[in-house]
Scaffold this motif. Structure first.
Motif, mmCIF file in Angstrom:
data_model
loop_
_atom_site.group_PDB
_atom_site.id
_atom_site.type_symbol
_atom_site.label_atom_id
_atom_site.label_comp_id
_atom_site.label_asym_id
_atom_site.label_seq_id
_atom_site.Cartn_x
_atom_site.Cartn_y
_atom_site.Cartn_z
ATOM 1 N N ARG A 285 0.828 -1.240 -0.049
ATOM 2 C CA ARG A 285 0.105 -0.007 0.071
ATOM 3 C C ARG A 285 0.932 1.340 -0.054
ATOM 4 N NH1 ARG A 285 -3.068 -1.236 4.196
ATOM 5 N NH2 ARG A 285 -4.017 -2.823 2.913
ATOM 6 N N LEU A 286 1.816 1.278 0.808
ATOM 7 C CA LEU A 286 2.563 2.369 0.860
ATOM 8 C C LEU A 286 3.390 2.501 -0.413
ATOM 9 C CD1 LEU A 286 3.724 4.695 2.648
ATOM 10 C CD2 LEU A 286 5.595 3.141 3.490
ATOM 11 N N ALA A 287 4.163 1.271 -1.127
ATOM 12 C CA ALA A 287 4.672 1.546 -2.295
ATOM 13 C C ALA A 287 3.742 2.044 -3.469
ATOM 14 C CB ALA A 287 5.147 0.108 -2.762
ATOM 15 N N ALA A 288 2.454 1.668 -3.430
ATOM 16 C CA ALA A 288 1.578 2.251 -4.376
ATOM 17 C C ALA A 288 1.071 3.747 -4.342
ATOM 18 C CB ALA A 288 0.352 1.235 -4.322
ATOM 19 N N GLU A 289 0.864 3.980 -3.010
ATOM 20 C CA GLU A 289 0.156 5.335 -2.751
ATOM 21 C C GLU A 289 1.078 6.272 -2.165
ATOM 22 O OE1 GLU A 289 -3.055 4.172 -0.136
ATOM 23 O OE2 GLU A 289 -4.116 2.730 -1.552
ATOM 24 N N GLU B 170 6.681 11.629 -2.725
ATOM 25 C CA GLU B 170 7.048 10.688 -3.891
ATOM 26 C C GLU B 170 8.482 9.930 -3.875
ATOM 27 O OE1 GLU B 170 6.309 13.769 -4.187
ATOM 28 O OE2 GLU B 170 7.433 14.965 -5.458
ATOM 29 N N HIS B 171 9.342 10.896 -3.036
ATOM 30 C CA HIS B 171 10.615 10.012 -2.784
ATOM 31 C C HIS B 171 10.462 8.666 -2.048
ATOM 32 C CE1 HIS B 171 12.412 14.429 -2.966
ATOM 33 N NE2 HIS B 171 12.329 13.800 -4.380
ATOM 34 N N VAL B 172 9.594 9.021 -0.832
ATOM 35 C CA VAL B 172 9.332 7.934 -0.106
ATOM 36 C C VAL B 172 8.554 6.593 -0.915
ATOM 37 C CG1 VAL B 172 7.985 7.066 2.107
ATOM 38 C CG2 VAL B 172 9.029 9.392 1.902
ATOM 39 N N VAL C 8 10.599 2.793 -1.329
ATOM 40 C CA VAL C 8 9.761 1.601 -1.170
ATOM 41 C C VAL C 8 9.471 0.671 -2.227
ATOM 42 C CG1 VAL C 8 7.638 0.689 -0.194
ATOM 43 C CG2 VAL C 8 8.612 2.708 0.860
ATOM 44 N N GLN C 9 9.247 1.266 -3.669
ATOM 45 C CA GLN C 9 9.131 0.553 -4.618
ATOM 46 C C GLN C 9 10.598 -0.462 -5.005
ATOM 47 O OE1 GLN C 9 7.444 2.934 -7.841
ATOM 48 N NE2 GLN C 9 5.616 3.072 -6.698
ATOM 49 N N ARG C 10 11.404 0.772 -4.924
ATOM 50 C CA ARG C 10 12.929 0.021 -5.240
ATOM 51 C C ARG C 10 13.399 -0.675 -4.355
ATOM 52 N NH1 ARG C 10 13.863 4.800 -7.568
ATOM 53 N NH2 ARG C 10 14.435 5.781 -5.786
ATOM 54 N N TRP C 11 13.410 -0.553 -2.943
ATOM 55 C CA TRP C 11 14.000 -1.626 -2.002
ATOM 56 C C TRP C 11 13.222 -2.577 -1.203
ATOM 57 C CZ3 TRP C 11 19.230 -1.008 -2.321
ATOM 58 C CH2 TRP C 11 19.817 0.261 -2.688
#
Length: 427
Positions: free
Chosen positions: A339-343, A401-403, A407-410
């Protein structure tokens, strides 16, 4: 939550000199409190240890209080306590430090104690045997016989490939038992050299006078070279890893869910520190509220960005409520990560995290000890004790958006390692 922009002034003066023997000296005058902290941080932690030789960095934390050329066994404690001071030492994977906080007029005492053991620590077979047994007993009490504690060693060993971070700071019983006096002397000569250390003096002192006193005590410590630079190299992750631990001391199951992420100088680590606080950060984190408070699936939950000089770990550790399986906790945690990676985080969460970071930075200036530790860390790790100020500005400029992107990357499956802990009778 209170609104409004975050505005504050925060400066820590840091004056730097380098002695001819290689010792770096950092002085930070802190007026208004008649105290001074003397901290010597050595650029040695458990990460430099080799297979079969683990536990030396922490063992030295004990041996350094066993007496030196002009300070008898146990005298270090007595001298500091008699002056109304406090002292200790700590060891991590990445460094070891020793410190005294004393009335400001006792600065010379701290400098004498630290310089004497840097110059001429007295190592004997009797002291090694005595402290080796003390460390073994510490390991039995703090790790081997505590619920869930051994599973952290399993989690680290599963997450890392390089030996540096794969083994525990306290070392193995076999390696401690095999440690020889020659090993200890070699370790001291290699890593306890002035060129491998930083002396921080923070407190009610004039910089010029503090440097003069530091030179008086440390100038004649012989230079002993500097160990070769050490870097932790991990191969690129390729697949999720899994393990199980049967724990004789655990009453209910637990779960370690770790992601191997960037090292401390990578810009994404600032963004991941927001993710850590959005999900965790005690009772205000969204994941803690859901798992512990609302859904009552876990007795406790810790979310921690375990920052290291090499690859860091983004850790989740949850202790299940009775009847809840580790697999259920894993699914719930991964759902919130997704959810955090998406939103990404909400504006309200970003504001809360910035205030948490600001409060932490302010706390780091409130004691002479905290200031000494902060400057030592940046001085030893990064070669610039003043770098903390730039890092603080950069971390406060992180956007939502950095966060999300970090999250998406790591926090992805290939970087994930999972350890399910089950009570021994249910395994």
């Amino acid at each position: 939550m209170p609104g409004g922009p975050i505005s504050f002034e925060l400066e820590i003066p840091a004056h730097v000199e380098h002695l001819a023997n290689g010792l770096t000296v950092v002085v930070s005058p802190q007026r208004g409190i008649p105290l001074v902290t003397v901290d010597v941080t050595y650029d040695v932690g458990s990460r430099v240890e080799l297979p079969g030789k683990t536990g030396f960095a922490h063992l030295f934390e004990h041996l350094m209080f066993e007496g030196s050329e002009n300070v008898g066994k146990g005298e270090h404690f007595r001298l500091v306590a008699s002056a109304g001071g406090t002292m200790n030492g700590t060891t991590s994977e990445d460094r070891t430090n020793y410190y005294e906080t004393l009335p400001a007029e006792c600065l010379d005492l701290g400098l004498f104690l630290e310089s004497d053991r840097m110059r001429a620590l007295v190592l004997t077979q009797e002291k090694l045997d005595n402290q080796r047994e003390a460390v073994k007993e510490e390991k039995r009490l703090r790790i081997d016989n505590q619920p869930y504690a051994p599973s952290f060693e399993t989690a680290d060993a599963l997450a890392y490939d390089a030996f540096a971070y794969k083994h525990s700071v306290i070392g193995s019983m076999d390696d401690l038992g095999a440690a020889s006096l020659d090993d200890a002397r070699r370790f001291y000569e290699t890593y306890y050299a002035p060129g491998n250390a930083l002396l921080a003096i923070a407190g009610d002192v004039e910089p010029a006078e503090a440097f003069r006193r530091a030179r008086a005590f440390f100038d004649d410590v012989p230079a002993r070279g500097k160990p070769a630079p050490f870097a932790v190299v991990e191969p690129p992750p390729t697949a999720e890893r899994r393990a199980e631990v049967s724990d004789a001391h655990a009453a209910v199951p637990a779960l370690h869910l770790n992601f191997k992420v960037a090292d401390r100088r990578h810009p994404d680590l600032f963004a991941l520190s927001y993710a850590e606080k959005v999900l965790g950060a005690g009772e205000s984190g969204r994941l803690w509220r859901r798992l512990v408070k609302d859904d009552e699936l876990a007795l406790s939950l810790t979310v921690a960005l375990d920052e290291r000089r090499g690859p860091s770990l983004f850790r989740f550790f949850a202790i299940a409520r009775p009847g809840v399986a580790p697999e259920r906790l894993e699914a719930e945690i991964l759902a919130d990560v997704a959810r955090l990676a998406a939103e990404g985080p909400t504006p309200r969460e970003m504001e809360r995290v910035r205030r948490v970071i600001t409060a932490g930075a302010i706390r780091a200036t409130q004691t002479t000890q905290a200031v000494a530790f902060l400057l030592s860390e940046y001085g030893v790790y990064d070669g610039d004790p003043n770098l903390w100020r730039r890092d603080l500005d950069e971390v406060l400029s992180v956007e939502a958006e950095h966060v999300r992107d970090a999250v998406q990357r790591w926090l992805v499956a290939a970087r994930r390692s999972v350890v399910a802990v089950r009570p021994a009778e249910a395994a």
